[in-house]
Design a protein around this motif. Structure first.
Motif, short mmCIF file in Angstrom:
data_model
loop_
_atom_site.label_atom_id
_atom_site.label_comp_id
_atom_site.label_asym_id
_atom_site.label_seq_id
_atom_site.Cartn_x
_atom_site.Cartn_y
_atom_site.Cartn_z
N PHE A 248 34.11 84.50 56.17
CA PHE A 248 32.89 84.37 55.02
C PHE A 248 33.32 84.86 53.90
N ILE A 249 32.63 84.67 52.87
CA ILE A 249 32.67 84.82 51.64
C ILE A 249 31.47 85.36 51.01
N ALA A 250 31.39 86.63 50.30
CA ALA A 250 30.43 87.32 49.88
C ALA A 250 30.32 86.96 48.22
N GLY A 251 29.63 86.36 47.42
CA GLY A 251 29.53 86.26 46.27
C GLY A 251 28.51 87.36 45.39
N CYS A 252 29.34 88.33 45.03
CA CYS A 252 28.73 89.61 44.41
C CYS A 252 29.04 89.54 42.81
N ASP A 253 29.46 88.35 42.33
CA ASP A 253 30.06 88.62 41.27
C ASP A 253 29.19 88.13 39.81
N GLY A 254 27.98 88.36 40.10
CA GLY A 254 27.00 88.14 38.87
C GLY A 254 26.65 86.82 38.47
N PHE A 255 26.02 86.62 37.37
CA PHE A 255 25.56 85.60 36.84
C PHE A 255 26.41 84.59 36.37
N HIS A 256 27.73 85.21 35.72
CA HIS A 256 28.77 84.59 35.11
C HIS A 256 29.76 84.26 36.03
N GLY A 257 29.99 84.63 37.26
CA GLY A 257 30.76 84.62 38.24
C GLY A 257 31.05 83.03 38.78
N VAL A 258 32.05 82.95 39.73
CA VAL A 258 32.27 81.59 39.94
C VAL A 258 31.37 81.13 41.19
N SER A 259 30.80 82.23 42.12
CA SER A 259 30.35 82.10 43.36
C SER A 259 29.11 81.00 43.41
N CYS A 260 28.09 81.44 42.27
CA CYS A 260 26.85 80.65 42.33
C CYS A 260 27.12 79.20 42.16
N THR A 261 28.20 78.96 40.93
CA THR A 261 28.58 77.64 40.85
C THR A 261 29.38 76.85 41.52
N SER A 262 29.93 77.74 42.78
CA SER A 262 30.60 76.90 43.71
C SER A 262 29.81 76.34 44.62
N ILE A 263 28.47 76.78 44.62
CA ILE A 263 27.66 75.68 45.54
C ILE A 263 27.25 74.64 44.45
#
Length: 390
Positions: free
Chosen positions: A154-169
């Motif tokens: 699993f990956i937990a995206g806790c990297d904030g608004f400017h991080g890569v996690s949200c836009t990986s969706i």
């Protein structure tokens, strides 16, 4: 390299998740874009809901918080020359909040992770998430000049608004909701005694002000300012004079002033991205939502995400149940929207919109007038400020 959970982001959310997982025997690796010194230099919120303080005790990182943090039974609203105390403890049946700086909380979490030999990689660049819809996702990144890859469950995206996690969706999967307010907060940190034992949220014809603190000798103050403004335009004298005019005279009379340690302007905005899960990726904190600071909900919302996510992951590894993982997004978003509503309500209630919304300005007057005589509305504010249950 292989681990069970890759956590992207080494702020308090990612560190807390790593700590809770470690205590339950679940392996994780934390990837952080900045250095540890940089993370610890960030000045952030310091009002912790009871749910967060209880979670920190569960994570075994509460010793210094319990010794040095200040329990607050209430806070004050100031308007029209008067003050109204919201008695959290009485109105909620015993709930309180804790004033303890986020920087100190982050330091405690780092020390806890070090004590358990947690793996945290700093100054990680060019993070890419792979195969999120598969049972075997991975994360590649650049660290110390070398390209590396970690396989995980699993990956937990806790990297904030400017991080890569949200836009990986993928964009076609995400729905974003946003409201930008037409002003910001100028914040000043000073080594002075707080003007009051509790926080004061003040509405005045000139604009909003907040009197807060980090300790008995460290104060944090804010004033509403235009988004186009710059911290460089504000001398210390100008700030103190402005703050004094925006709080009731009897409070301003005991205001202790001094040189600013830190001075910055933050915009006010609401942002929520749905869903908070895509395949094996789970978003938490600012990666999925941002709230105006008026309700003191940013860090606390991230903590409730971590509560839901850590519980779901631990259940999966200990009992094989994926029920919590399946419902994570829906469960977290339900609380996110409620807390965002409260932050929006407090922002609309206390800031100056007179230049753009004269009707709304008069509605503020009516709402505050009603609030003074309504214990029901005071109770609603107290319940939300102290924190909705997890």
């Amino acid at each position: 390299m292989k681990t069970q959970v890759v956590i992207i982001g080494g702020g308090p959310s990612g560190l807390l998740l790593s700590q809770l997982l470690d205590l339950a025997g679940v392996d994780s690796v934390v990837l952080e874009r900045k250095s540890r010194d940089y993370v610890l230099s960030r000045i952030r919120a310091g009002v912790l809901e009871q749910g967060l303080t209880d979670l920190l005790r569960k994570a075994q990182v509460s010793t210094r918080m319990d010794a040095e943090g200040k329990i607050h039974d209430g806070f004050c609203l100031a308007f029209g020359g008067q003050t109204l105390r919201i008695d959290l403890k009485r109105l909620t049946g015993g709930k309180t909040v804790m004033v303890y700086g986020q920087t100190e909380l982050t330091r405690d979490l780092y020390e806890a992770r070090d004590a358990l030999n947690g793996t945290i990689l700093h100054e990680v660049e060019d993070v890419v998430l792979h195969d999120l819809k598969s049972a075997s996702p991975s994360v590649s990144f650049l660290h110390a000049g070398e390209r590396q890859r970690i396989a995980c469950d699993f990956i937990a995206g806790c990297d904030g608004f400017h991080g890569v996690s949200c836009t990986s969706i993928p964009a076609e999967v995400r729905t974003e909701y946003e409201k930008t307010f037409p002003f910001g907060w100028l914040g000043v940190l000073s080594r002075t005694r707080p003007v009051d034992d509790e926080l004061i949220y003040a509405r005045s014809p000139e604009g909003f002000a907040l009197c807060s603190m980090r300790s008995d000798t460290l104060s944090r103050y804010y004033v509403q300012c235009p988004l186009s403004d710059s911290a460089e335009n504000w001398s210390d004298d100008r700030f103190w004079n402005t703050l004094s005019r925006r709080i009731p005279a009897h409070i301003a009379a005991r205001l202790e002033t001094g040189p600013s340690i830190e001075k910055s302007i933050a915009p006010l905005r609401s942002f929520i991205s749905e869903p908070m899960r895509f395949g094996q990726l789970f978003l938490a904190g600012d990666a999925a939502h941002i709230v105006p600071p008026t309700g003191a909900k940013g860090l606390n919302l991230a903590a409730s995400d971590i509560f839901y996510l850590s519980t779901a992951l631990i259940d999966f590894y200990q009992s094989g149940s994926n029920a919590g993982l399946q419902t994570y997004s829906q469960t977290a978003l339900s609380r996110v929207w409620k807390a965002s509503r409260f932050s929006w309500f407090m922002t609309e209630l206390l800031h100056d919109f007179s230049q753009t919304d004269r009707f709304g300005d008069r509605m503020q007057d009516a709402q505050l007038d009603y609030l003074v005589g309504s214990e029901a509305l005071q109770t609603s504010i107290a319940e939300n400020y102290a924190g909705l249950p997890y």
